[in-house]
Scaffold this motif. Structure first.
Motif, PDB file in Angstrom:
ATOM      1  N   ALA A   1       0.760  -1.346  -0.008  1.00  0.00           N
ATOM      2  CA  ALA A   1       0.213   0.187   0.436  1.00  0.00           C
ATOM      3  C   ALA A   1       1.042   1.674  -0.117  1.00  0.00           C
ATOM      4  O   ALA A   1       0.548   2.796  -0.348  1.00  0.00           O
ATOM      5  N   LEU A   2       2.053   1.380   0.797  1.00  0.00           N
ATOM      6  CA  LEU A   2       2.751   2.718   0.017  1.00  0.00           C
ATOM      7  C   LEU A   2       3.325   2.860  -1.334  1.00  0.00           C
ATOM      8  O   LEU A   2       3.639   3.924  -1.596  1.00  0.00           O
ATOM      9  N   ILE A   3       2.964   2.074  -2.297  1.00  0.00           N
ATOM     10  CA  ILE A   3       3.821   1.489  -3.362  1.00  0.00           C
ATOM     11  C   ILE A   3       2.534   2.158  -4.817  1.00  0.00           C
ATOM     12  O   ILE A   3       2.618   3.037  -5.402  1.00  0.00           O
ATOM     13  N   SER A   4       1.530   1.529  -4.684  1.00  0.00           N
ATOM     14  CA  SER A   4       0.675   1.852  -5.343  1.00  0.00           C
ATOM     15  C   SER A   4      -0.905   1.803  -4.803  1.00  0.00           C
ATOM     16  O   SER A   4      -1.094   1.526  -2.724  1.00  0.00           O
ATOM     17  N   ASP A   5      -2.103   2.279  -4.961  1.00  0.00           N
ATOM     18  CA  ASP A   5      -4.063   2.297  -4.507  1.00  0.00           C
ATOM     19  C   ASP A   5      -3.744   0.698  -4.690  1.00  0.00           C
ATOM     20  O   ASP A   5      -5.364   0.107  -4.448  1.00  0.00           O
ATOM     21  N   ASN A   6      -3.090  -0.104  -4.908  1.00  0.00           N
ATOM     22  CA  ASN A   6      -3.936  -1.407  -5.368  1.00  0.00           C
ATOM     23  C   ASN A   6      -4.176  -1.902  -3.974  1.00  0.00           C
ATOM     24  O   ASN A   6      -5.973  -2.335  -4.120  1.00  0.00           O
ATOM     25  N   VAL A   7      -4.027  -2.779  -3.754  1.00  0.00           N
ATOM     26  CA  VAL A   7      -4.570  -2.861  -2.155  1.00  0.00           C
ATOM     27  C   VAL A   7      -5.722  -1.641  -1.471  1.00  0.00           C
ATOM     28  O   VAL A   7      -6.713  -2.868  -0.829  1.00  0.00           O
ATOM     29  N   ARG A   8      -5.356  -0.965  -1.231  1.00  0.00           N
ATOM     30  CA  ARG A   8      -6.679   0.328  -1.071  1.00  0.00           C
ATOM     31  C   ARG A   8      -8.012   0.062  -2.108  1.00  0.00           C
ATOM     32  O   ARG A   8      -9.061  -0.402  -1.503  1.00  0.00           O
ATOM     33  N   ASP A   9      -8.171  -0.671  -3.557  1.00  0.00           N
ATOM     34  CA  ASP A   9      -8.947  -0.848  -4.184  1.00  0.00           C
ATOM     35  C   ASP A   9      -9.368  -2.575  -3.686  1.00  0.00           C
ATOM     36  O   ASP A   9     -10.916  -2.229  -3.664  1.00  0.00           O
ATOM     37  N   TYR A  10      -8.598  -3.350  -3.679  1.00  0.00           N
ATOM     38  CA  TYR A  10      -9.133  -4.028  -2.169  1.00  0.00           C
ATOM     39  C   TYR A  10     -10.701  -3.922  -1.730  1.00  0.00           C
ATOM     40  O   TYR A  10     -10.861  -4.585  -1.252  1.00  0.00           O
ATOM     41  N   VAL A  11      -9.703  -3.472  -1.084  1.00  0.00           N
ATOM     42  CA  VAL A  11      -9.859  -2.861   0.375  1.00  0.00           C
ATOM     43  C   VAL A  11     -11.886  -2.259  -0.028  1.00  0.00           C
ATOM     44  O   VAL A  11     -12.693  -2.742   1.154  1.00  0.00           O
ATOM     45  N   GLU A  12     -11.379  -1.212  -0.905  1.00  0.00           N
ATOM     46  CA  GLU A  12     -12.701  -0.716  -1.139  1.00  0.00           C
ATOM     47  C   GLU A  12     -13.369  -2.027  -1.681  1.00  0.00           C
ATOM     48  O   GLU A  12     -14.653  -1.968  -1.559  1.00  0.00           O
ATOM     49  N   LEU A  13     -13.338  -2.857  -2.522  1.00  0.00           N
ATOM     50  CA  LEU A  13     -14.148  -3.775  -2.950  1.00  0.00           C
ATOM     51  C   LEU A  13     -15.171  -4.561  -2.301  1.00  0.00           C
ATOM     52  O   LEU A  13     -16.118  -3.949  -2.201  1.00  0.00           O
ATOM     53  N   PHE A  14     -14.571  -5.006  -0.867  1.00  0.00           N
ATOM     54  CA  PHE A  14     -14.807  -5.861   0.161  1.00  0.00           C
ATOM     55  C   PHE A  14     -15.559  -5.037   1.211  1.00  0.00           C
ATOM     56  O   PHE A  14     -16.696  -5.427   1.629  1.00  0.00           O
ATOM     57  N   ALA A  15     -14.980  -3.275   1.076  1.00  0.00           N
ATOM     58  CA  ALA A  15     -16.612  -3.023   2.176  1.00  0.00           C
ATOM     59  C   ALA A  15     -17.520  -2.565   1.461  1.00  0.00           C
ATOM     60  O   ALA A  15     -18.562  -2.645   2.374  1.00  0.00           O
ATOM     61  N   ARG A  16     -17.555  -2.496  -0.136  1.00  0.00           N
ATOM     62  CA  ARG A  16     -19.042  -2.450  -0.414  1.00  0.00           C
ATOM     63  C   ARG A  16     -19.697  -3.517  -0.684  1.00  0.00           C
ATOM     64  O   ARG A  16     -20.927  -3.719  -1.763  1.00  0.00           O
ATOM     65  N   THR A  17     -19.320  -4.662  -0.927  1.00  0.00           N
ATOM     66  CA  THR A  17     -20.002  -6.249  -1.385  1.00  0.00           C
ATOM     67  C   THR A  17     -20.079  -6.725   0.585  1.00  0.00           C
ATOM     68  O   THR A  17     -19.665  -7.421   1.107  1.00  0.00           O
ATOM     69  N   ASP A  18     -21.531  -7.118   0.291  1.00  0.00           N
ATOM     70  CA  ASP A  18     -22.363  -8.287   0.790  1.00  0.00           C
ATOM     71  C   ASP A  18     -21.642  -9.551   0.949  1.00  0.00           C
ATOM     72  O   ASP A  18     -21.194 -10.149  -0.037  1.00  0.00           O
TER      73      ASP A  18
END
Length: 357
Positions: free
Chosen positions: A164-181
């Protein structure tokens, strides 16, 4: 800020890149993050002779992990069943690590030097994961992974806190699962990246802080955050909306090992609050080592091998990929597992053990 400053972990001066990765927005983000790096074009992130399979890199192991980066694409995103730590393994958003844990299995796959490879086609990886989640439907039967959600490990081959220090890849995954029931991300980490506390995971990501006794961690967890800082971060991550578990791993048996774990469990008990204890669970994983990695380690960190390579207590096992692994002998190991589980029950009775092996 992360507990260990990013510029200590990452001083990137060379980026090996696949041309296709530079055409994607995520690839451009990574290049902008390190504008002064020397760029070396490669045909594949798997085929870099200067890095992979080059025995001459052993002495430069840590420098390469700190100064080199690979930018590529994951050509065939796959979701694989797991069933132990998670239900499934999501497509890796990165591979490799800037840290250098002496027991890590990841370097076995790419040879003597395995710095971080960032996969720029994150949109494709997210779409593949979303489609897979949709096909699963509601989780009808609780299991050890989770009683309600399908759990997807998003960091099988890397440490997401550092990625997560290098790119937004991890954040994108976290946001995917935050909005997915009905589904949850999961990753293990030995770093404390407090930038993740500013995200909004909404309970959709499980962070598993890896812990082992302090003295052993100083020997084996090379270039990671101290165990005390990992424990100190647990309450903050729970307050930020993450589910937090701990990985008690790897369990390395040596003289005084049980007393050392007793001390660590005491630190954990004193270091986290009621909210964390109410949802904490543990994975207990005893050491599995590898004959090839043993030989590599002798070239850069032989002191580690004094506790990792103990033929008197270990037996060989051929892995699914054909590698020759060693693990503690089955009957002998079983007794040690029971000893540690009894200690956990006595020292931290609130800590549920999801599985131990």
């Amino acid at each position: 800020m992360s507990a260990v400053p990013a510029d200590r972990l990452l001083q990137i001066d060379t980026i090996y890149l696949e041309p296709a990765a530079t055409e994607l927005a995520r690839g451009q983000q990574v290049l902008a993050r390190f504008p002064d790096a020397r760029l070396v074009e490669v045909g594949s992130h798997w085929q870099i002779p200067e890095l992979h399979g080059n025995a001459g890199n052993v002495a430069d192991w840590n420098r390469i992990k700190r100064t080199h980066l690979v930018l590529g694409t994951l050509k065939s995103p796959r979701i694989r069943p797991n069933g132990r730590s998670s239900d499934f393994i999501a497509p890796s958003q990165a591979n490799g690590c800037t840290m250098s844990c002496a027991y890590c299995y990841v370097p076995r796959r790419k040879g003597y030097a395995n710095p971080i490879t960032v996969f720029a086609n994150i949109d494709q990886l997210l779409r593949a994961t979303e489609r897979h989640i949709a096909r699963q439907g509601v989780k009808a039967t609780p299991n050890q992974c989770d009683p309600r959600d399908w759990v997807y490990d998003i960091g099988e081959n890397s440490d997401c806190s550092v990625d997560a220090l290098i790119s937004d890849n991890v954040r994108d995954y976290v946001e995917l699962f935050a909005r997915t029931d009905g589904a949850k991300a999961s990753f293990a980490t030995k770093a404390v990246n407090r930038e993740l506390l500013d995200w909004d995971p909404r309970g959709g990501t499980r962070v598993r802080f890896s812990l082992m006794p302090r003295d052993l961690s100083r020997l084996l967890d090379v270039r990671t955050d101290p165990v005390g800082e990992r424990i100190a971060a647990i309450d903050d991550f729970v307050a930020a909306g993450y589910e937090v578990h701990v990985n008690l791993s790897p369990v390395v048996v040596h003289e005084g090992w049980l007393e050392a774990w007793d001390e660590l469990l005491g630190e954990l008990d004193a270091g986290v609050g009621a909210a964390a204890k109410a949802q904490l669970a543990a994975e207990v994983i005893f050491l599995t080592h590898n004959e090839q990695l043993h030989e590599v380690n002798l070239g850069w960190h032989p002191r580690a091998e004094a506790v990792l390579w103990t033929p008197g207590t270990q037996e060989r096992k051929r892995s699914q990929s054909g590698g020759l692994n060693v693990r503690y002998r089955s009957g002998w190991k079983g007794a040690r597992v029971r000893e540690l589980l009894a200690l956990i029950e006595r020292r931290t009775p609130w800590l549920r053990v999801r599985y131990a092996f």
